[in-house]
Design a protein around this motif. Sequence first.
Motif, short mmCIF file in Angstrom:
data_model
loop_
_atom_site.label_atom_id
_atom_site.label_comp_id
_atom_site.label_asym_id
_atom_site.label_seq_id
_atom_site.Cartn_x
_atom_site.Cartn_y
_atom_site.Cartn_z
N UNK A 95 0.83 -1.21 0.00
CA UNK A 95 0.00 0.00 0.00
C UNK A 95 0.86 1.26 0.00
N UNK A 96 1.92 1.26 0.83
CA UNK A 96 2.83 2.42 0.86
C UNK A 96 3.52 2.61 -0.48
N UNK A 97 3.95 1.51 -1.10
CA UNK A 97 4.60 1.61 -2.41
C UNK A 97 3.65 2.13 -3.47
N UNK A 98 2.38 1.76 -3.37
CA UNK A 98 1.39 2.26 -4.33
C UNK A 98 1.25 3.77 -4.22
N UNK A 103 0.63 4.50 -10.40
CA UNK A 103 0.75 3.83 -11.70
C UNK A 103 0.83 4.82 -12.84
N UNK A 104 0.08 5.91 -12.77
CA UNK A 104 0.08 6.87 -13.88
C UNK A 104 1.42 7.59 -14.05
N UNK A 107 4.52 4.00 -14.39
CA UNK A 107 4.41 2.96 -15.41
C UNK A 107 5.58 3.01 -16.39
N UNK A 108 6.29 1.88 -16.50
CA UNK A 108 7.38 1.74 -17.45
C UNK A 108 8.65 2.48 -17.07
N UNK A 109 8.71 3.02 -15.86
CA UNK A 109 9.89 3.78 -15.43
C UNK A 109 10.58 3.05 -14.29
N UNK A 110 11.89 3.23 -14.24
CA UNK A 110 12.68 2.59 -13.19
C UNK A 110 13.13 3.59 -12.13
N UNK A 112 13.46 6.18 -9.02
CA UNK A 112 13.04 6.18 -7.63
C UNK A 112 11.87 7.14 -7.48
N UNK A 113 11.02 6.91 -6.50
CA UNK A 113 9.81 7.71 -6.33
C UNK A 113 10.09 9.20 -6.20
N UNK A 114 11.25 9.56 -5.69
CA UNK A 114 11.59 10.97 -5.55
C UNK A 114 11.85 11.65 -6.90
N UNK A 115 12.01 10.86 -7.94
CA UNK A 115 12.28 11.40 -9.28
C UNK A 115 11.05 11.39 -10.18
N UNK A 116 9.93 10.87 -9.70
CA UNK A 116 8.73 10.78 -10.54
C UNK A 116 8.05 12.14 -10.66
#
Length: 116
Positions: A95-98, A103-104, A107-110, A112-116
């Motif tokens: 749940x935390x990772x979600x 997803x939006x 998706x298709x990216x590697x 780290x969450x800080x770079x999204x």
Amino acid sequence: MSDALQALRKTLREFARERDWEQFHTPKNLATALSVEAAELLEHFQWLTDEQSRTLDDAKRTAVGEEIADVLLYLLQLADKLDIDPVQAAQRKVRLNAEKYPADRARGRIDKYTKL
């Protein structure tokens, strides 16, 4: 926790008790052993290509399965010692990772969450 994990945890407790190994099964020692077993699992994939890692022969699959079992067993023992339900902890982490990786945006990216 599932019935299968509960039964396995009970089996591990009995196994350690019969050998008087409980004295050695501190959280620190179990975490160390878990790390060693994870490294032994990784060793089976060292120097393989991605494709080779997907198509293991029977002997290698058996060896990898044994290392996966070792990792699972130490992880379950560590969770038991710390009174952590590993299934609940994993569900919470998903749940935390979600939240971290919507997803939006992920998706298709590697990245780290800080770079999204």
